[in-house]
Design an enzyme around this catalytic site. Structure first.
Site, PDB file in Angstrom:
ATOM      1  N   ASP A  89       1.189  -0.969  -0.220  1.00 47.49           N
ATOM      2  CA  ASP A  89       0.330   0.358   0.115  1.00 47.49           C
ATOM      3  C   ASP A  89       1.136   1.032   0.075  1.00 47.49           C
ATOM      4  O   ASP A  89       2.433   1.102  -0.150  1.00 47.49           O
ATOM      5  CB  ASP A  89      -0.875   0.186   1.102  1.00 47.49           C
ATOM      6  CG  ASP A  89       0.095   0.374   2.683  1.00 47.49           C
ATOM      7  OD1 ASP A  89       1.152   0.223   2.657  1.00 47.49           O
ATOM      8  OD2 ASP A  89      -0.684  -0.116   3.312  1.00 47.49           O
ATOM      9  N   SER A  90       0.474   2.492  -0.599  1.00 41.35           N
ATOM     10  CA  SER A  90       1.666   3.646  -0.739  1.00 41.35           C
ATOM     11  C   SER A  90       1.687   4.065   0.825  1.00 41.35           C
ATOM     12  O   SER A  90       2.372   4.842   0.604  1.00 41.35           O
ATOM     13  CB  SER A  90       0.008   4.628  -1.153  1.00 41.35           C
ATOM     14  OG  SER A  90      -0.095   4.882  -0.341  1.00 41.35           O
ATOM     15  N   GLY A  91       0.811   4.186   2.233  1.00 40.56           N
ATOM     16  CA  GLY A  91       1.718   5.003   3.317  1.00 40.56           C
ATOM     17  C   GLY A  91       0.533   5.420   3.307  1.00 40.56           C
ATOM     18  O   GLY A  91       0.941   6.430   5.138  1.00 40.56           O
ATOM     19  N   GLY A  92      -0.107   6.423   2.329  1.00 45.66           N
ATOM     20  CA  GLY A  92      -1.044   6.830   2.491  1.00 45.66           C
ATOM     21  C   GLY A  92      -2.372   6.899   4.110  1.00 45.66           C
ATOM     22  O   GLY A  92      -2.818   7.612   4.407  1.00 45.66           O
ATOM     23  N   PHE A  93      -2.855   6.170   3.849  1.00 43.51           N
ATOM     24  CA  PHE A  93      -3.578   5.142   5.072  1.00 43.51           C
ATOM     25  C   PHE A  93      -3.140   5.519   6.521  1.00 43.51           C
ATOM     26  O   PHE A  93      -3.409   6.235   7.937  1.00 43.51           O
ATOM     27  CB  PHE A  93      -3.903   4.027   4.859  1.00 43.51           C
ATOM     28  CG  PHE A  93      -5.244   3.546   6.063  1.00 43.51           C
ATOM     29  CD1 PHE A  93      -7.101   4.600   5.774  1.00 43.51           C
ATOM     30  CD2 PHE A  93      -4.938   2.999   7.282  1.00 43.51           C
ATOM     31  CE1 PHE A  93      -7.961   3.919   7.142  1.00 43.51           C
ATOM     32  CE2 PHE A  93      -6.109   2.950   7.879  1.00 43.51           C
ATOM     33  CZ  PHE A  93      -7.253   3.315   8.166  1.00 43.51           C
ATOM     34  N   ASP A 143      -2.746   8.506  -1.862  1.00 37.88           N
ATOM     35  CA  ASP A 143      -3.922   8.999  -2.026  1.00 37.88           C
ATOM     36  C   ASP A 143      -4.074   9.888  -1.028  1.00 37.88           C
ATOM     37  O   ASP A 143      -3.551   9.564   0.598  1.00 37.88           O
ATOM     38  CB  ASP A 143      -5.135   8.396  -2.257  1.00 37.88           C
ATOM     39  CG  ASP A 143      -5.425   6.994  -1.329  1.00 37.88           C
ATOM     40  OD1 ASP A 143      -4.546   6.357  -0.500  1.00 37.88           O
ATOM     41  OD2 ASP A 143      -6.762   6.836  -0.803  1.00 37.88           O
ATOM     42  N   GLN A 194     -12.147   7.692  -4.258  1.00 35.96           N
ATOM     43  CA  GLN A 194     -11.979   8.396  -2.904  1.00 35.96           C
ATOM     44  C   GLN A 194     -13.151   8.815  -3.836  1.00 35.96           C
ATOM     45  O   GLN A 194     -13.843   9.086  -4.633  1.00 35.96           O
ATOM     46  CB  GLN A 194     -11.422   9.203  -2.268  1.00 35.96           C
ATOM     47  CG  GLN A 194      -9.986   8.472  -1.977  1.00 35.96           C
ATOM     48  CD  GLN A 194     -10.040   7.304  -0.765  1.00 35.96           C
ATOM     49  OE1 GLN A 194     -11.031   7.405  -0.841  1.00 35.96           O
ATOM     50  NE2 GLN A 194      -9.372   7.088  -0.779  1.00 35.96           N
ATOM     51  N   ASP A 271      -8.548  -6.989   1.719  1.00 36.39           N
ATOM     52  CA  ASP A 271      -7.187  -7.685   2.119  1.00 36.39           C
ATOM     53  C   ASP A 271      -7.838  -6.909   3.739  1.00 36.39           C
ATOM     54  O   ASP A 271      -8.780  -6.208   3.638  1.00 36.39           O
ATOM     55  CB  ASP A 271      -5.506  -6.391   1.519  1.00 36.39           C
ATOM     56  CG  ASP A 271      -6.164  -5.175   2.189  1.00 36.39           C
ATOM     57  OD1 ASP A 271      -5.585  -5.114   3.471  1.00 36.39           O
ATOM     58  OD2 ASP A 271      -6.945  -4.490   1.697  1.00 36.39           O
ATOM     59  N   CYS A 309     -11.761 -29.404   8.302  1.00 35.14           N
ATOM     60  CA  CYS A 309     -10.728 -28.342   7.999  1.00 35.14           C
ATOM     61  C   CYS A 309      -9.106 -29.085   7.318  1.00 35.14           C
ATOM     62  O   CYS A 309      -9.248 -29.769   7.853  1.00 35.14           O
ATOM     63  CB  CYS A 309     -11.161 -27.137   8.959  1.00 35.14           C
ATOM     64  SG  CYS A 309      -9.484 -25.988   8.407  1.00 35.14           S
ATOM     65  N   CYS A 311      -6.924 -27.218   6.699  1.00 41.36           N
ATOM     66  CA  CYS A 311      -5.956 -27.316   7.660  1.00 41.36           C
ATOM     67  C   CYS A 311      -5.343 -27.710   8.462  1.00 41.36           C
ATOM     68  O   CYS A 311      -5.466 -28.806   9.203  1.00 41.36           O
ATOM     69  CB  CYS A 311      -5.932 -25.558   7.841  1.00 41.36           C
ATOM     70  SG  CYS A 311      -6.072 -26.041   9.781  1.00 41.36           S
ATOM     71  N   CYS A 314      -6.436 -28.066  12.237  1.00 39.93           N
ATOM     72  CA  CYS A 314      -7.364 -28.697  11.892  1.00 39.93           C
ATOM     73  C   CYS A 314      -7.027 -29.909  12.365  1.00 39.93           C
ATOM     74  O   CYS A 314      -7.737 -31.586  12.134  1.00 39.93           O
ATOM     75  CB  CYS A 314      -8.457 -27.855  11.762  1.00 39.93           C
ATOM     76  SG  CYS A 314      -9.613 -27.112  11.351  1.00 39.93           S
ATOM     77  N   HIS A 340      -5.489 -21.111  10.482  1.00 37.26           N
ATOM     78  CA  HIS A 340      -6.373 -21.882  10.759  1.00 37.26           C
ATOM     79  C   HIS A 340      -7.560 -20.547   9.883  1.00 37.26           C
ATOM     80  O   HIS A 340      -7.533 -20.600   8.833  1.00 37.26           O
ATOM     81  CB  HIS A 340      -7.049 -21.841  11.698  1.00 37.26           C
ATOM     82  CG  HIS A 340      -8.063 -22.663  11.540  1.00 37.26           C
ATOM     83  ND1 HIS A 340      -9.138 -23.709  10.738  1.00 37.26           N
ATOM     84  CD2 HIS A 340      -9.703 -21.370  11.993  1.00 37.26           C
ATOM     85  CE1 HIS A 340     -10.687 -23.435  10.898  1.00 37.26           C
ATOM     86  NE2 HIS A 340     -10.772 -22.459  11.599  1.00 37.26           N
TER      87      HIS A 340
END
Length: 378
Positions: A89-93, A143, A194, A271, A309, A311, A314, A340
């Site tokens: 991610d851009s670091g903006g958040f 952004d 946005q 994500d 499951c 995984c 499990c 899991h």
């Protein structure tokens, strides 16, 4: 390059080809903020549980260990020993979440490091350079993440700035990809839409950024306090104005139910920190809702977290044993739950892709949501 394999209603089944391999979509990206999944889950574990894409955070890696350090060590793929796609991610958040510590200017943002208070400047060019040093597969545009709620006037100004910044990101990315010492000369760029909950601003912005012919497009600024119904409305009204021939990414979302609703509305990439965060708090995702393994009723329970499951947790360990680890504050208990939960998300995405291919996504979604709603006393 994105190839649309088939559709079921608005749900898309696609394949996104990158320099680090093909991504089958819809896909859930596993979040490894500082080049590691919180909960002691290694990249070897990620391979075993079917992870396709790992997501890392530009801001955190810039602050520590430093993007120049990662570059000297061969880029993120070599650094964390992962040969599949990585999105940064851009670091903006993160920068914009430091509300009291930052100052927005046209050139970028001045802010103080959350680690040592050091003054840092980040703008579109700086974000692209950091992400180029990290050598991720996909870089996100820098952004402005507007607050929620925000006035129409503020939102219009913010979105206009985000558009100007996107043009600068694109130019800088094109330049960086031609440099001799750039590790990944095929780094891709996703733009971010946005506009908060203002449909007309979102739609106009989507049309504008679609003209730039980027590698993909994201919906940003959602899941920040608006209701689920508002979020679904915005997705439904905005996605038709983004190119169908490119992947659409819903940033930071979400619960299994959120994902099913967004896939139905044409989203490809997701994500979220939920699977790892909930695992670290003793919660496991199952087809019958979330389960709290700290509950006393699991003390003598010799069954796996979820019957059937596949995984590695499990297949081998009981609810009773995992509960004991959690109560004893053993790191292994958290690791088991995070493993899991990530497997559960990855497996659900696999089932979603299959349901779209078989043209029965609507019935799959209905059955899945009914199962989640059955969560009782877990």
């Amino acid at each position: 390059m994105y190839k649309l394999i088939c559709k079921d209603g608005n749900a898309k089944r696609g394949e996104f080809t990158t320099v680090h391999g093909k991504i089958q979509t819809p896909v859930f990206m596993n979040v490894g903020t500082a080049a590691a999944i919180k909960g002691a889950v290694s990249t070897m574990d990620l391979q075993e549980i079917g992870t396709q894409v790992e997501l890392s955070n530009t801001y955190h890696l810039h602050v520590r260990p430093g993007d120049e350090v990662v570059k000297k060590l061969g880029g993120l793929h070599k650094f964390m020993v992962w040969d599949k796609p990585i999105l940064t991610d851009s670091g903006g958040f993160q920068v914009f979440s430091l509300a009291g510590l930052r100052k927005i200017k046209e050139e970028g943002v001045y802010f103080n490091s959350h680690i040592d208070g050091k003054k840092i400047f980040m703008g579109p060019e700086e974000s692209m350079r950091i992400q180029s040093n990290l050598a991720s597969t996909i870089a996100m545009a820098f952004d402005e993440c507007p607050p929620h709620p925000a006035t129409r006037e503020y939102m219009e100004d913010s979105v206009a700035r985000t558009t100007r910044w996107l043009l600068r990101c694109k130019n800088e990315m094109n330049r960086l990809n031609t440099l001799e010492d750039t590790i990944n000369k095929h780094q891709m760029l996703f733009g971010i839409n946005q506009g908060g909950t203002y449909t007309d601003i979102r739609v106009e912005h989507a049309k504008r950024i679609s003209e730039l012919d980027l590698d993909g497009y994201a919906l940003g600024g959602l899941a920040v306090g608006e209701s689920h119904s508002e979020m679904y409305r915005i997705i439904e009204e905005t996605v038709p104005y983004l190119p169908e021939a490119k992947p659409t990414y819903l940033m930071g979302v979400g619960t299994p139910a959120n994902i099913l609703e967004a896939v139905e509305r044409g989203v490809d990439f997701f994500d979220c920190v939920y699977p790892a965060r909930n695992g670290r708090h003793g919660h496991a995702y199952t087809n019958h809702g979330k389960m709290n393994l700290l509950n006393a009723k699991y003390e003598l329970d010799d069954r796996p977290i979820e019957e059937g499951c596949g995984c590695p947790v499990c297949k081998n360990y009981s609810r009773g044993y995992i509960r004991h680890l959690l109560k004893a504050k053993e790191m292994l208990g958290l690791r088991f739950l995070v493993t899991h939960n990530l497997y559960f998300y990855n497996k659900m995405m696999e089932e979603i892709r299959e349901a779209i291919e078989n043209q029965n996504f609507a019935s799959y979604k209905k059955k899945k949501l009914e199962g989640f709603a059955a969560e009782q006393g877990n």
